[in-house]
Design a protein around this motif. Sequence first.
Motif, short mmCIF file in Angstrom:
data_model
loop_
_atom_site.label_atom_id
_atom_site.label_comp_id
_atom_site.label_asym_id
_atom_site.label_seq_id
_atom_site.Cartn_x
_atom_site.Cartn_y
_atom_site.Cartn_z
N CYS A 68 0.84 -1.19 0.00
CA CYS A 68 0.00 0.00 0.00
C CYS A 68 0.88 1.25 0.00
CB CYS A 68 -0.93 0.01 1.21
SG CYS A 68 -0.07 0.17 2.80
N LEU A 69 0.25 2.39 0.01
CA LEU A 69 0.97 3.65 0.08
C LEU A 69 1.53 3.84 1.49
CD1 LEU A 69 -1.69 5.78 -1.76
CD2 LEU A 69 0.59 5.30 -2.63
N PRO A 70 2.78 4.29 1.62
CA PRO A 70 3.34 4.49 2.96
C PRO A 70 2.50 5.42 3.82
CG PRO A 70 5.05 4.68 1.30
CD PRO A 70 3.75 4.60 0.56
N GLY A 71 2.03 6.52 3.25
CA GLY A 71 1.26 7.47 4.03
C GLY A 71 -0.09 6.97 4.46
N SER A 72 -0.56 5.90 3.83
CA SER A 72 -1.87 5.36 4.22
C SER A 72 -1.77 4.38 5.38
CB SER A 72 -2.54 4.68 3.02
OG SER A 72 -1.81 3.53 2.63
N VAL A 73 -0.52 4.10 5.82
CA VAL A 73 -0.33 3.31 7.04
C VAL A 73 -0.55 4.25 8.21
CG1 VAL A 73 1.27 1.94 8.41
CG2 VAL A 73 1.29 1.75 5.91
N GLU A 74 -1.66 4.08 8.88
CA GLU A 74 -2.02 4.96 9.99
C GLU A 74 -1.30 4.51 11.26
OE1 GLU A 74 -5.95 6.30 12.63
OE2 GLU A 74 -6.19 5.02 10.86
N ILE A 75 -0.67 5.45 11.93
CA ILE A 75 0.03 5.13 13.18
C ILE A 75 -0.48 6.03 14.30
CG2 ILE A 75 2.24 5.02 14.37
CD1 ILE A 75 3.61 4.53 11.74
N GLU A 76 -0.96 5.42 15.34
CA GLU A 76 -1.30 6.14 16.57
C GLU A 76 -0.14 5.93 17.53
OE1 GLU A 76 -4.55 6.15 20.26
OE2 GLU A 76 -4.90 4.90 18.49
N THR A 77 0.64 6.98 17.74
CA THR A 77 1.85 6.87 18.56
C THR A 77 1.51 7.06 20.03
OG1 THR A 77 3.23 7.67 16.75
CG2 THR A 77 4.17 7.76 18.96
N LEU A 78 1.87 6.08 20.83
CA LEU A 78 1.62 6.13 22.28
C LEU A 78 2.92 6.46 23.01
CD1 LEU A 78 -0.46 2.82 22.64
CD2 LEU A 78 -1.28 5.12 22.04
N TYR A 79 2.82 6.60 24.32
CA TYR A 79 4.02 6.69 25.14
C TYR A 79 4.79 5.37 25.03
CZ TYR A 79 2.05 10.75 27.63
OH TYR A 79 1.54 11.98 27.96
N ALA A 80 6.09 5.43 25.27
CA ALA A 80 6.90 4.22 25.32
C ALA A 80 7.79 4.26 26.55
CB ALA A 80 7.74 4.08 24.05
N GLY A 81 8.04 3.10 27.10
CA GLY A 81 8.85 3.01 28.31
C GLY A 81 10.31 2.88 28.00
N GLY A 82 10.89 3.96 27.45
CA GLY A 82 12.31 3.98 27.12
C GLY A 82 12.55 3.47 25.70
N SER A 83 13.72 3.80 25.19
CA SER A 83 14.13 3.31 23.88
C SER A 83 15.65 3.26 23.80
CB SER A 83 13.59 4.20 22.75
OG SER A 83 14.12 3.80 21.51
N PHE A 84 16.30 4.40 24.03
CA PHE A 84 17.76 4.51 23.94
C PHE A 84 18.24 4.14 22.54
CE2 PHE A 84 16.60 2.84 28.24
CZ PHE A 84 16.57 4.07 28.86
N GLY A 85 17.34 4.32 21.54
CA GLY A 85 17.64 4.02 20.16
C GLY A 85 17.01 2.74 19.66
N ARG A 86 16.60 1.86 20.55
CA ARG A 86 16.17 0.51 20.15
C ARG A 86 14.89 0.49 19.30
NH1 ARG A 86 14.73 -3.11 17.99
NH2 ARG A 86 14.69 -5.32 18.52
N ARG A 87 13.96 1.38 19.55
CA ARG A 87 12.66 1.29 18.88
C ARG A 87 12.67 1.82 17.45
NH1 ARG A 87 9.12 -0.29 22.86
NH2 ARG A 87 9.90 0.12 24.95
N ALA A 88 13.81 2.34 17.01
CA ALA A 88 13.92 2.83 15.63
C ALA A 88 15.07 2.11 14.95
CB ALA A 88 14.15 4.33 15.61
N ASN A 89 14.77 1.27 13.97
CA ASN A 89 15.81 0.65 13.17
C ASN A 89 15.32 0.53 11.74
OD1 ASN A 89 14.71 -2.31 12.82
ND2 ASN A 89 14.51 -1.88 15.02
N PHE A 90 16.24 0.36 10.82
CA PHE A 90 15.91 0.41 9.41
C PHE A 90 14.95 -0.72 8.99
CE2 PHE A 90 20.39 2.16 9.46
CZ PHE A 90 19.96 3.46 9.54
N GLN A 91 14.99 -1.83 9.70
CA GLN A 91 14.13 -2.95 9.34
C GLN A 91 12.76 -2.88 10.02
OE1 GLN A 91 17.35 -3.29 10.43
NE2 GLN A 91 18.19 -3.60 8.40
N SER A 92 12.60 -1.98 11.01
CA SER A 92 11.37 -1.94 11.82
C SER A 92 11.04 -3.36 12.27
CB SER A 92 10.21 -1.34 11.03
OG SER A 92 10.41 0.02 10.75
N ASP A 93 12.00 -4.02 12.86
CA ASP A 93 11.95 -5.48 13.05
C ASP A 93 10.69 -5.98 13.74
OD1 ASP A 93 12.93 -4.23 15.40
OD2 ASP A 93 14.01 -6.03 16.01
N TYR A 94 10.43 -5.52 14.95
CA TYR A 94 9.28 -6.04 15.68
C TYR A 94 7.97 -5.51 15.09
CZ TYR A 94 9.21 -1.54 18.14
OH TYR A 94 9.14 -0.19 18.44
#
Length: 730
Positions: A391-417
Motif C-alpha cells: 500500500c501507500l506508505p502514508g496510508s499506514v495509519e500510526i497512533e503513537t503512544l508513550y513508550a517506556g524507554g528506547s535509547f535508540g532501540r525502537r527505531a531501526n531500518f528494518q522496523s523489526d518487531y
Amino acid sequence: MNAPVNPKDLAQAQPCRRDVVVASALVGGALLVGCSPADLMSAGSKVEVGAFGPFIKIAPDGGVTVISKHIEFGQGNHAGLAAIVAEELDADWTKVQVEQAPANAKLYANGALGAQLTGGSSAISNSWDQLRKAGAGARAMFVQAAANRWNVPVGEITVKDSVLTHASGKTATFGELLADAAKVPPPTDVRLKDPKTFTLIGTDRVRRKDSQAKSDGTARYTQDVRLPDMLTAVVAHAPLFGAKVKSLDAADAKKVAGVVDVFEIPTGVAVVAQNTYAARMGREALKLEWDEDKAEKRGSVAINQLFKDVAAGKNTQTKWEPFDQRGDASGLESAKGERVFETTYEFPYLAHATMEPMNCVASVDGNKVKLVFGSQGQTLDQLASAKIVGCLPGSVEIETLYAGGSFGRRANFQSDYVAECVHIAKKVGKGRPVKLVWTREDDMRAGYFRPLTVHAVKVRLDKDGYPAAWRHRIVSQSIMKGSPMPAGKGPDQTAIEGTAGSPYLKATPVVDAQVALPDVGVPVLWWRSVGATHTAFAMEHTIDQLAAKAGKDPVDYRRALYTKAGADRHLAVLNLAVERAGPTAAAGWTRGVAVHESFGSVVAQVAEVKLENGVPRVGRVVTAIDCGVAISPDQIAAQMEGGTCYGLSGVLFGEVTLTDGKVEQSNFDRYRVLRINEAPTVETNIVPSGNPPSGVGEPGTPVIGPAVANALFALNRTPTTRLPFVRSET
C-alpha cells in the motif's frame, strides 16, 4: 516552516494515479524521479490541518494544544516543544497541552534526519525555528483579528497568557477571538522574539506535562491497549542470528487452550492466541528445527579477538578507511621510547534493556493498515508496513503512544518487531487487531546491540609532553550499512564520531586515524549516544594517561590542548565543572574528569569515586553542559542525571556475550544494571548561551565512563583497557 500549510493543499479524498505509481515504486524498490523523499514517504496520507497550521490547535475555551512530531518515551521533550510554541504565542502555560502528531513525513519530518523520526538528541534542536515560527504566526493571526475587531493598529496590542490587550483597556481571550483569528490569512513572514525577552523559556516553569498521567496510571502504553476481538502473538526466534526455520511441528502448540493459529513469518514462527499466557505456552510446545547453515556461529570472544587482530594490522583482508589524516605518520608505527604511548581498548556488545520490551498492535484489512504503539520512527515503520502489505506508505495509519524507554532501540531500518506484527496481522486479516508481545528474554536475545568495538591508540609526545603524532585505529561493525538514509561521504560516522573532530586530534600536528568495519552477523544499532559510547572513553582515558606520562595535571593538560585547538566550549565546561566541584574531593574519594562533545553539546564531568570490595562506587558527579538555549533547566538536569546513570550502568556492568553464536544473557539476572542505591548524586550546571538549542538526551551518557576510569587511574595508576569495570562470573 515560513507559513502554516493550507489545508486545501493537503486534501486527498482518494489515492490519485500518482500515488498508485509511488506505491508500486516503493514496493518494487524503484526510484521515482521528480518526487521528494517527503512526497514518497507521505503518499496516501489524509492528515487534516487546521487554521493555525500542523503544530497548533486552539479550542473554543482558549486551550492550546501543541502537536508534537516527536515521541515521548521518558526524555521529556514534549514539555520543551510545547514551551517553544507557548513562548512565541504568549499562551497561558497552564492551559497548554501536548498531543502526538499523526504519521506524515511531509508535515512532521525531523528536519535533521529527513524522516519522521525521534533520535540523535534532535527533537528540540530540529524543531526550534519551526515551532517558534508556528507560535509567532498564530499569535500574529490573533493580533490581526483583535485589531480588525477594535479598529486599532496591530502595534498597539499586547499579548500575555492568552489574553490580548489594547491601550484603551479592551481585552479579549484566545477563545473569544478564535473564530475571527481562524479567518485571518496565515502570515508569510513573522517576527520572532528577542531571546532576552523570553518569559517562559529558560525558567523552572517549564515542567513536564505528562507527570500526572504517568503517576496515576492513565498514561497509555502499548500494553494498555485493549481492542475488541484483539488477539495476542509471540514469536519463536532462532537461537542463532541468521538461522531460518527448517522444520515445524505445531500440533502440540495448537492443542494449548486459547491458541488460535501457528504459522511461519520471515523472522521465525508466530503463535497467535486469545491471551499472552496461551501464546507463550503454545510457543513452548512448538517442535522446531533450525537451518543454521548461514547463521553467525562465532562467539563474542572470537569476534573480539578478530577485531583486535584487525586493529593490530594482523588481518590484511579488512579494508581501512581514513577519517583524519595530517602530516607524515609513517615513522610512528615503529616508534618506541619514553615519549611513546600505546594501548588498546575493548568495548563489548551492550543491550538497550528498556524497561518496556518491544511490542506493537497492528490490524490489516486488505491494504489498510493501522498501528498503535510507541513508534520512534514513524516513517521507517510506515515504509516497512507498506512494503509488506503493498500500500501507500502514508496510508499506514500510526497512533503513537508513550513508550517506556528506547535509547535508540525502537527505531531501526528494518522496523523489526513492527514488521513482525504486520506480517502476523496480515495473515490474521479482516482488520482483526493483533498485539505482538516480546518478553524480556525475547528483547535481550534478539538484539539489536551496541556494536562490539576495539580502539588501538599510539601517541608520540613532543619535548613538552603534548601529542606530536597520533595514530588511531577503530574496528567496529557498521550501523549504517544498508541504511535507506543518505550516509554521505566517507566512513560510517556512527563508528568514528567523537574521535573524528576531537580537539585533541586538532591540537596534534601529525594524525593518522582510520576505521575498519568488518561484517559480523550480530545485529547492531545505535545505543544511547551511539559512537560516543566508546570514542569518549578512548579519547578521554588516553588523555589522562598522556598527562601522567608528561608529568602534568590532567585538567591543566586539557586546558592547554583546548587552547591550542581553539576549543572554547570545551574549555568553558571544563572550567565550570572543576570550579563547581570545589578544590578537593571528600575524604576517601578520588576524582576523575572527562569532557566530550556529542550531538552539538559539550559536557564535562568531575566524578568522585572510591573502591568498595574492588568495585568502583561513584558518589558525586559534577556536570557542566553547553547545550545552547536552555529551554527547560529542570529537564536538562533530569536528562543529565538519567544519562549519567544509564552510562554508568553500561560501563560498570554492561556486557552481552555470545557462545557459539548464542546470546548468553536473557534477563537482568545476568545483564546487571545500576540499582537505585548505587546511583550517584548528579549536580548539573548549565553554561549560559544564546546559541540555538542542541542535544541533551544523549550527551550525558558517554562522559561518566572515562571520568570513572580516570579517577581509578588517579587512585592506583592502573588504566582501564576493557569494559565493563565489573565482569560477570556467571
